[in-house]
Scaffold this motif. Sequence first.
Motif, PDB file in Angstrom:
ATOM      1  N   GLN A  99      22.484  -6.239  27.461  1.00  0.00           N
ATOM      2  CA  GLN A  99      23.794  -5.958  26.878  1.00  0.00           C
ATOM      3  C   GLN A  99      24.848  -6.852  27.516  1.00  0.00           C
ATOM      4  OE1 GLN A  99      25.130  -1.934  27.725  1.00  0.00           O
ATOM      5  NE2 GLN A  99      23.957  -1.849  29.627  1.00  0.00           N
ATOM      6  N   CYS A 100      25.947  -7.053  26.758  1.00  0.00           N
ATOM      7  CA  CYS A 100      27.026  -7.864  27.295  1.00  0.00           C
ATOM      8  C   CYS A 100      28.335  -7.521  26.605  1.00  0.00           C
ATOM      9  CB  CYS A 100      26.726  -9.359  27.150  1.00  0.00           C
ATOM     10  SG  CYS A 100      26.881 -10.018  25.482  1.00  0.00           S
ATOM     11  N   MET A 101      29.407  -7.927  27.242  1.00  0.00           N
ATOM     12  CA  MET A 101      30.737  -7.899  26.650  1.00  0.00           C
ATOM     13  C   MET A 101      31.275  -9.319  26.661  1.00  0.00           C
ATOM     14  SD  MET A 101      32.445  -4.474  28.351  1.00  0.00           S
ATOM     15  CE  MET A 101      33.919  -4.587  27.290  1.00  0.00           C
ATOM     16  N   ILE A 102      31.780  -9.757  25.526  1.00  0.00           N
ATOM     17  CA  ILE A 102      32.460 -11.047  25.412  1.00  0.00           C
ATOM     18  C   ILE A 102      33.888 -10.715  25.012  1.00  0.00           C
ATOM     19  CG2 ILE A 102      32.514 -13.294  24.278  1.00  0.00           C
ATOM     20  CD1 ILE A 102      29.527 -12.991  23.702  1.00  0.00           C
ATOM     21  N   GLY A 103      34.796 -10.825  25.971  1.00  0.00           N
ATOM     22  CA  GLY A 103      36.132 -10.291  25.743  1.00  0.00           C
ATOM     23  C   GLY A 103      36.037  -8.791  25.552  1.00  0.00           C
ATOM     24  N   ASP A 104      36.588  -8.295  24.457  1.00  0.00           N
ATOM     25  CA  ASP A 104      36.539  -6.867  24.159  1.00  0.00           C
ATOM     26  C   ASP A 104      35.369  -6.495  23.249  1.00  0.00           C
ATOM     27  OD1 ASP A 104      38.874  -6.360  25.626  1.00  0.00           O
ATOM     28  OD2 ASP A 104      40.153  -6.828  23.907  1.00  0.00           O
ATOM     29  N   TYR A 105      34.536  -7.465  22.921  1.00  0.00           N
ATOM     30  CA  TYR A 105      33.442  -7.234  21.979  1.00  0.00           C
ATOM     31  C   TYR A 105      32.153  -6.896  22.737  1.00  0.00           C
ATOM     32  CZ  TYR A 105      36.681  -9.596  18.835  1.00  0.00           C
ATOM     33  OH  TYR A 105      37.795  -9.958  18.121  1.00  0.00           O
ATOM     34  N   TYR A 106      31.490  -5.838  22.291  1.00  0.00           N
ATOM     35  CA  TYR A 106      30.253  -5.396  22.929  1.00  0.00           C
ATOM     36  C   TYR A 106      29.060  -5.824  22.089  1.00  0.00           C
ATOM     37  CZ  TYR A 106      26.529  -2.306  24.552  1.00  0.00           C
ATOM     38  OH  TYR A 106      25.339  -1.823  25.022  1.00  0.00           O
ATOM     39  N   PHE A 107      28.005  -6.292  22.759  1.00  0.00           N
ATOM     40  CA  PHE A 107      26.774  -6.709  22.089  1.00  0.00           C
ATOM     41  C   PHE A 107      25.579  -6.126  22.831  1.00  0.00           C
ATOM     42  CE2 PHE A 107      29.940  -9.994  21.522  1.00  0.00           C
ATOM     43  CZ  PHE A 107      29.834 -10.357  20.187  1.00  0.00           C
ATOM     44  N   ASP A 108      24.576  -5.684  22.078  1.00  0.00           N
ATOM     45  CA  ASP A 108      23.303  -5.322  22.703  1.00  0.00           C
ATOM     46  C   ASP A 108      22.172  -5.806  21.814  1.00  0.00           C
ATOM     47  OD1 ASP A 108      23.164  -3.530  20.617  1.00  0.00           O
ATOM     48  OD2 ASP A 108      22.956  -1.748  21.855  1.00  0.00           O
ATOM     49  N   ASN A 109      20.962  -5.614  22.279  1.00  0.00           N
ATOM     50  CA  ASN A 109      19.791  -6.102  21.543  1.00  0.00           C
ATOM     51  C   ASN A 109      18.636  -5.130  21.786  1.00  0.00           C
ATOM     52  OD1 ASN A 109      18.499  -7.932  19.848  1.00  0.00           O
ATOM     53  ND2 ASN A 109      17.833  -9.253  21.517  1.00  0.00           N
ATOM     54  N   ALA A 110      18.897  -3.855  21.504  1.00  0.00           N
ATOM     55  CA  ALA A 110      17.949  -2.791  21.844  1.00  0.00           C
ATOM     56  C   ALA A 110      16.667  -2.877  21.015  1.00  0.00           C
ATOM     57  CB  ALA A 110      18.605  -1.432  21.632  1.00  0.00           C
ATOM     58  N   LYS A 111      15.593  -2.372  21.587  1.00  0.00           N
ATOM     59  CA  LYS A 111      14.329  -2.293  20.864  1.00  0.00           C
ATOM     60  C   LYS A 111      14.475  -1.331  19.699  1.00  0.00           C
ATOM     61  CE  LYS A 111      11.834  -2.876  25.211  1.00  0.00           C
ATOM     62  NZ  LYS A 111      11.012  -2.188  26.227  1.00  0.00           N
ATOM     63  N   PRO A 112      13.865  -1.640  18.553  1.00  0.00           N
ATOM     64  CA  PRO A 112      14.082  -0.815  17.357  1.00  0.00           C
ATOM     65  C   PRO A 112      13.583   0.619  17.475  1.00  0.00           C
ATOM     66  CG  PRO A 112      12.377  -2.483  16.984  1.00  0.00           C
ATOM     67  CD  PRO A 112      13.032  -2.821  18.270  1.00  0.00           C
ATOM     68  N   CYS A 113      12.537   0.873  18.257  1.00  0.00           N
ATOM     69  CA  CYS A 113      11.971   2.225  18.352  1.00  0.00           C
ATOM     70  C   CYS A 113      12.517   3.022  19.534  1.00  0.00           C
ATOM     71  CB  CYS A 113      10.442   2.157  18.479  1.00  0.00           C
ATOM     72  SG  CYS A 113       9.619   1.491  17.029  1.00  0.00           S
ATOM     73  N   GLU A 114      13.307   2.391  20.388  1.00  0.00           N
ATOM     74  CA  GLU A 114      13.725   3.023  21.629  1.00  0.00           C
ATOM     75  C   GLU A 114      14.499   4.322  21.390  1.00  0.00           C
ATOM     76  OE1 GLU A 114      13.968   2.274  26.044  1.00  0.00           O
ATOM     77  OE2 GLU A 114      12.802   1.422  24.413  1.00  0.00           O
ATOM     78  N   ARG A 115      15.386   4.301  20.407  1.00  0.00           N
ATOM     79  CA  ARG A 115      16.220   5.480  20.150  1.00  0.00           C
ATOM     80  C   ARG A 115      15.373   6.664  19.695  1.00  0.00           C
ATOM     81  NH1 ARG A 115      21.477   4.506  16.587  1.00  0.00           N
ATOM     82  NH2 ARG A 115      21.836   3.160  18.396  1.00  0.00           N
ATOM     83  N   GLN A 116      14.430   6.414  18.795  1.00  0.00           N
ATOM     84  CA  GLN A 116      13.582   7.511  18.299  1.00  0.00           C
ATOM     85  C   GLN A 116      12.695   8.079  19.401  1.00  0.00           C
ATOM     86  OE1 GLN A 116      14.185   4.518  16.885  1.00  0.00           O
ATOM     87  NE2 GLN A 116      13.495   4.455  14.738  1.00  0.00           N
ATOM     88  N   ILE A 117      12.163   7.201  20.257  1.00  0.00           N
ATOM     89  CA  ILE A 117      11.301   7.680  21.341  1.00  0.00           C
ATOM     90  C   ILE A 117      12.115   8.457  22.367  1.00  0.00           C
ATOM     91  CG2 ILE A 117       9.753   6.968  23.200  1.00  0.00           C
ATOM     92  CD1 ILE A 117       8.946   4.573  21.465  1.00  0.00           C
ATOM     93  N   ALA A 118      13.321   7.988  22.660  1.00  0.00           N
ATOM     94  CA  ALA A 118      14.202   8.717  23.587  1.00  0.00           C
ATOM     95  C   ALA A 118      14.561  10.086  23.013  1.00  0.00           C
ATOM     96  CB  ALA A 118      15.458   7.903  23.863  1.00  0.00           C
TER      97      ALA A 118
END
Length: 247
Positions: A99-118
């Motif tokens: 994950q990162c912030m560029i200025g005030d903008y937030y970006f991530d690149n999460a795994k597609p299944c991570e949310r469902q498994i969590a």
Amino acid sequence: MTDDFIAVIDGSTSKSPTRISRWKSNGRYCMQLIETFIKKMPKDITAGDFCQGVTTYVRKHYSQAQISRLQAHPEERLTASCIVFSRLQRQVWMIGDCQCMIGDYYFDNAKPCERQIAQRRADIAHEMLASGRATIEGLRTEDAARQAIIPDLVEAMKGQNVDYAVIDGFPIPMRKVKVETLNFEPWTIVFASDGYPVLKPTLQESEEALRQQQATDPLNIGTFKATKAFMLGNNSFDDRSYIRFKV
């Protein structure tokens, strides 16, 4: 950090007892290999050439006999996520779960299944707590809810470098790599591993958000859901790195 690159590299938590090196975990070994590659790579390298080059470099550390086994068992590979800033390309490259912030903008690149498994882990933990089969302290000592989702995590890894990108010595699909190109305005940038549930503009604020999460939901099964808890004796649920810089 080098004169031309800044990177945060996060080795993946092992899901298998198999080790490529007998002296260190697969995630740590992969992190160290990526670090070495970045220190030696040409300053004008592109995102695509970086992905190809670091893949080749990691793959050299597998024996030929291991390659076919690792093709079928990605959970046994050297695996890490990485976020890189290139000074000459003036780009941010995101390969894997970072994950990162560029200025005030937030970006991530999460795994597609991570949310469902969590979410599944959270449901299991809630059921165990409600039925009296477990306590919060007990699950922080031995996380039975996490153990229950290990097969799901291993299954999801079959999508590694197919459905999502990581660095593991196998070809990285560039369509799964995020590349953000900066204009020539001044920018403040924050890079972090996924050990921070909430990324803030400063380290102090990010650490405070982490402490708040630990105090209110140490199992990570509430508003923020993760595949791991804050285990007793630990000050976080995952290892973490944070760097802020200006360009």
